[in-house]
Each structure stands twice: as structure tokens, then as C-alpha cells.
Enzyme design. Sequence first.
Site, PDB file in Angstrom:
ATOM      1  N   ASN A   8       0.960  -1.117   0.378  1.00 25.67           N
ATOM      2  CA  ASN A   8      -0.380  -0.226  -0.234  1.00 25.67           C
ATOM      3  C   ASN A   8       1.046   1.229  -0.396  1.00 25.67           C
ATOM      4  O   ASN A   8       1.471   1.447   1.485  1.00 25.67           O
ATOM      5  CB  ASN A   8      -1.065   0.483   0.927  1.00 25.67           C
ATOM      6  CG  ASN A   8      -1.506   1.429   1.490  1.00 25.67           C
ATOM      7  OD1 ASN A   8      -2.070   2.137  -0.237  1.00 25.67           O
ATOM      8  ND2 ASN A   8      -2.922   1.161   2.358  1.00 25.67           N
ATOM      9  N   LYS A  15       2.586   0.857   3.202  1.00 28.22           N
ATOM     10  CA  LYS A  15       2.866  -0.190   3.780  1.00 28.22           C
ATOM     11  C   LYS A  15       2.688  -1.276   3.341  1.00 28.22           C
ATOM     12  O   LYS A  15       2.561  -1.563   2.147  1.00 28.22           O
ATOM     13  CB  LYS A  15       1.156   0.298   4.701  1.00 28.22           C
ATOM     14  CG  LYS A  15       0.997   0.750   5.449  1.00 28.22           C
ATOM     15  CD  LYS A  15      -0.601   1.820   6.352  1.00 28.22           C
ATOM     16  CE  LYS A  15      -0.360   3.197   6.771  1.00 28.22           C
ATOM     17  NZ  LYS A  15      -1.980   3.182   6.999  1.00 28.22           N
ATOM     18  N   ARG A  89      -2.473  -1.939  -3.762  1.00 23.97           N
ATOM     19  CA  ARG A  89      -3.676  -1.056  -3.211  1.00 23.97           C
ATOM     20  C   ARG A  89      -2.901   0.938  -4.542  1.00 23.97           C
ATOM     21  O   ARG A  89      -2.424   0.788  -4.609  1.00 23.97           O
ATOM     22  CB  ARG A  89      -4.568  -0.667  -2.241  1.00 23.97           C
ATOM     23  CG  ARG A  89      -5.072   0.849  -1.660  1.00 23.97           C
ATOM     24  CD  ARG A  89      -5.030   1.605  -0.442  1.00 23.97           C
ATOM     25  NE  ARG A  89      -5.480   2.314  -0.340  1.00 23.97           N
ATOM     26  CZ  ARG A  89      -5.845   3.454   0.050  1.00 23.97           C
ATOM     27  NH1 ARG A  89      -4.472   3.711   0.820  1.00 23.97           N
ATOM     28  NH2 ARG A  89      -6.357   4.350  -0.179  1.00 23.97           N
ATOM     29  N   HIS A 177     -11.596   4.865  -0.876  1.00 21.16           N
ATOM     30  CA  HIS A 177     -11.463   4.646   0.607  1.00 21.16           C
ATOM     31  C   HIS A 177     -12.191   2.981   0.193  1.00 21.16           C
ATOM     32  O   HIS A 177     -12.371   2.775   1.368  1.00 21.16           O
ATOM     33  CB  HIS A 177     -11.535   5.258   1.575  1.00 21.16           C
ATOM     34  CG  HIS A 177     -10.705   6.728   2.339  1.00 21.16           C
ATOM     35  ND1 HIS A 177     -11.596   7.711   2.900  1.00 21.16           N
ATOM     36  CD2 HIS A 177      -9.581   6.137   2.449  1.00 21.16           C
ATOM     37  CE1 HIS A 177     -10.546   8.559   2.609  1.00 21.16           C
ATOM     38  NE2 HIS A 177      -9.485   7.671   2.159  1.00 21.16           N
ATOM     39  N   LEU A 205     -11.642   8.104   9.217  1.00 22.67           N
ATOM     40  CA  LEU A 205     -10.614   9.279   9.286  1.00 22.67           C
ATOM     41  C   LEU A 205      -9.207   8.909   9.507  1.00 22.67           C
ATOM     42  O   LEU A 205      -9.118   8.553  10.515  1.00 22.67           O
ATOM     43  CB  LEU A 205     -11.604   9.735  11.126  1.00 22.67           C
ATOM     44  CG  LEU A 205     -13.182  10.049  11.056  1.00 22.67           C
ATOM     45  CD1 LEU A 205     -13.827  10.555  11.843  1.00 22.67           C
ATOM     46  CD2 LEU A 205     -13.721  11.234   9.841  1.00 22.67           C
ATOM     47  N   SER A 207      -5.260  10.866   7.182  1.00 16.38           N
ATOM     48  CA  SER A 207      -5.099  12.058   7.207  1.00 16.38           C
ATOM     49  C   SER A 207      -5.722  12.452   5.762  1.00 16.38           C
ATOM     50  O   SER A 207      -5.602  13.055   5.666  1.00 16.38           O
ATOM     51  CB  SER A 207      -3.290  11.569   6.133  1.00 16.38           C
ATOM     52  OG  SER A 207      -3.817  10.871   5.741  1.00 16.38           O
ATOM     53  N   ARG A 237      -5.694  18.764   3.261  1.00 16.83           N
ATOM     54  CA  ARG A 237      -6.976  18.579   2.296  1.00 16.83           C
ATOM     55  C   ARG A 237      -8.323  19.828   2.827  1.00 16.83           C
ATOM     56  O   ARG A 237      -8.199  19.157   3.891  1.00 16.83           O
ATOM     57  CB  ARG A 237      -7.149  17.362   1.256  1.00 16.83           C
ATOM     58  CG  ARG A 237      -6.249  16.541   0.969  1.00 16.83           C
ATOM     59  CD  ARG A 237      -6.388  15.215   0.372  1.00 16.83           C
ATOM     60  NE  ARG A 237      -6.216  14.202   1.381  1.00 16.83           N
ATOM     61  CZ  ARG A 237      -6.712  12.743   1.108  1.00 16.83           C
ATOM     62  NH1 ARG A 237      -7.236  13.036   0.327  1.00 16.83           N
ATOM     63  NH2 ARG A 237      -5.574  11.969   2.068  1.00 16.83           N
ATOM     64  N   GLU A 329      -9.918   4.868  14.560  1.00 18.69           N
ATOM     65  CA  GLU A 329      -9.484   4.055  15.710  1.00 18.69           C
ATOM     66  C   GLU A 329      -8.616   4.648  17.034  1.00 18.69           C
ATOM     67  O   GLU A 329      -9.412   3.935  18.561  1.00 18.69           O
ATOM     68  CB  GLU A 329      -9.022   3.346  14.738  1.00 18.69           C
ATOM     69  CG  GLU A 329      -9.242   2.759  13.742  1.00 18.69           C
ATOM     70  CD  GLU A 329      -8.375   1.911  12.831  1.00 18.69           C
ATOM     71  OE1 GLU A 329      -6.750   1.371  13.534  1.00 18.69           O
ATOM     72  OE2 GLU A 329      -8.176   1.692  11.291  1.00 18.69           O
ATOM     73  N   GLU A 377      -6.671  -2.334   5.617  1.00 20.75           N
ATOM     74  CA  GLU A 377      -6.824  -2.445   3.711  1.00 20.75           C
ATOM     75  C   GLU A 377      -6.334  -3.726   3.238  1.00 20.75           C
ATOM     76  O   GLU A 377      -6.333  -4.250   1.229  1.00 20.75           O
ATOM     77  CB  GLU A 377      -6.055  -0.973   3.407  1.00 20.75           C
ATOM     78  CG  GLU A 377      -7.490  -0.139   4.278  1.00 20.75           C
ATOM     79  CD  GLU A 377      -6.818   1.728   3.555  1.00 20.75           C
ATOM     80  OE1 GLU A 377      -7.392   2.170   2.724  1.00 20.75           O
ATOM     81  OE2 GLU A 377      -5.790   1.927   4.069  1.00 20.75           O
TER      82      GLU A 377
END
Length: 389
Positions: A8, A15, A89, A177, A205, A207, A237, A329, A377
Site C-alpha cells: 500500500n 505499508k 492498493r 477508501h 478518518l 490523514s 486537504r 480508531e 486494507e
Amino acid sequence: MSALLALNAGSSSIKFALFDLADTPLAMPPLWQGQVSGLHGPQPRYQDGLADHPLPVDQASAIQSALQHILAQLPRHLGTRALAGVVHRVVHGGDRHVAPTRLDRSTLAALRSLIPLAPLHQPHALEAIEHCQGMLPDTPQLACFDTAFHHTLPEVEQLLPLPSELRLQGIRRYGFHGLSYQYLAQVLPQRHGDTAQGRLLCAHLGSGASLCAMQAGQSVATTMGFSALDGLMMGSRSGSMDPGVLLHLLDTAHYSPAQLADLLYRRSGLLGMSGLSADTRVLLQQEADHPGARQALALYVRRIVRECGALVAVMGGLDMLAFTAGVGERSAEIRRRICEGLAWLGISLDDNANKAHAPLISSPDSRIKVVVEPTQEEWMAATAARALL
């Protein structure tokens, strides 16, 4: 025996997670997982289950440097397993890619054409793919797309109020997402029963931030649209913006398109408003003495509450609210403020459960279940890629 590597590659991190394909379902936790964070900052870090240390990278090719280090660690975690594939991803799949796919030259060309729609993310994923192709030329490369989960959006949710010929050019609402939301759609019914199959509102929720309204596990509305700029205020953003502001900046301040992109993607949101940080943890620590931090957090929560109300209206009510991703989280205070703004729905939190980041944080007398679910993910991408392989 074989394994699958999920990558990712984001705007500032990579990641990774390695899964054993012999497991049914795929092992959780994975055989090996971690990340390289702060890629374009002064001191990137490498972290996995055994290591946590600074990682010097060549800033001219930071993603390649980080991937070389990750792939160098891979053999000792594979052991006797063969690497069956690498799944990436990819944020934007456009109209064509609504399912996992093998990557070839024509697919990569199509994904490259979508860079203007996701300039903060798409180039990094493509760079990671091309580098992996070079380092692992005999290993299948696959992609899963964040936009794919939202292909179930009703047509009215896909439309933009522009001349119809622009839709034929791909200018429509896509949603993002998707891997995170697909994971929640799959896991929440297992955790919390049939309530999660009803009117479910998920708040991703981090970055980047968005909301997704789901019914029967399918996306029916979401806050991000044509690009990953739309909807909620985010770390750096802007989120939804009156287009008149952009016309004003083009006309009177003579902004170039590149300057506008830099403003909206990198210098707005929590960072721009506060003048301090894009990190809610920093702003929460400073808000008592820092008016910019206080204002930024107030607008951040307000925008989330307002968009929650809109999506609840679209669904005709709400059965469950789910928080996920970094802020969702791990920030009990942000969750508390959002739920306080949604108290009119009958939401009531259990303060101790919320502070403990428990899976269920609503009180027994709450009319709406409120849950916290860490997103996975990489696991979701690996599960989809395994089916394709």
C-alpha cells in the site's frame, strides 16, 4: 506452499503485509507486516514486528529506496514458501476497473491516465508497481482499487450537475477508501450481527477522510466524489470547497493550476487552518492556548457532523455508526465530539469504552450502535487477489 505480498504505497508511507495462501481464510495477523513512514520527511522510519529504526532513503527516489529495503527482508519471512504474487492498493480505477485485476502494459497505461484524478496517491502506487516489476519480473503483479467498492452507487449519486458531455469524459463521482469500506462491510456483521447489514454509516478518518453510507453491505452514498479532495475537511486537504473561491484565486490572485493543487491538497485542511499541524493529536494538545488549533478542530468536527446528517437523510435513518482509520480508531476525543453533535439521533456513548477504544463504544441505552473497527486494507486486498490468483 506459497504466500502473497500486499503493498500500500501512499503519499508519505508504504505499508506492507505478507499472507500465507494456505490459510483459509487468509491468516490474520499476517506472517509479517509493517511500514516505512515519513518517506519524504527528514527522517523516514522502518517498522515491522521486530524492528523500528530510521531508514535513510534517496529522496530523489524515496519509494524505490523503501521498496528495496522491504523486499530485501522478504526472503527470511517467506521461508520455504514461494511468492505467488504482489497485490497493490491503487486509489483510482476509473470506470473500467471495478474488480481486482492483473497488471499488464495496457492496464498500467490506463491507470497512468487517471493520475490527474488522484495526484497525491496514484503516481506513488504506479511507481511501486513498476519497481516491483523490475525487481520481481517473474512474479504476478495485481491491483485492487479504492474506487471499486463504490460501483454500486445509484446513478443519481454518481452524477455531477454539469453538461452531459463531460460525463462521457469520465467526469462523475467515484468515491474512495473502498478497500477500507469493503473490509468493514465484510467484518462488522461478523462482529455485531444483523445491525451492521442495515443502515450503516462508516467514518474513515485518517490523514484522508470520508464517510460512506451502506445498506445491505453495499455503498449507496459517500462524501468523496470525482477526486480525493471532495467531502470532509482532512489533514492537509480542503474537502468540499465553493468553486467560486477557486475562480476568485485564478482571476484575482493569478494562481496557476499547480498552485491551486498544492493549496488544496497540501496546504489546507487542519494544517492550513491551524498553521500548526495536520495531526489531530497535536491540535488537541495545543487547542487551549492556540486559537488556530481550536478553530481547525471545531470546523473539522462540524463538517463531519454535517455530512453524517446528510447521509443519514439519504438512508432514511441509521442503525450503526462505525469509526475506522488512524483518527477514527485512536482518538476518543474526536469520536466523543462527533457523537455529541449527533446526539439528536439518539446516540449515547459509554465514556469508559470510548476511552479504551473498545469494539462497542455506545451505551446500552443508545438508539444507535457505535463501534470502532481497525481497518485492514492490506488484508482486504490480499483476500481479493487470492481469489483472482
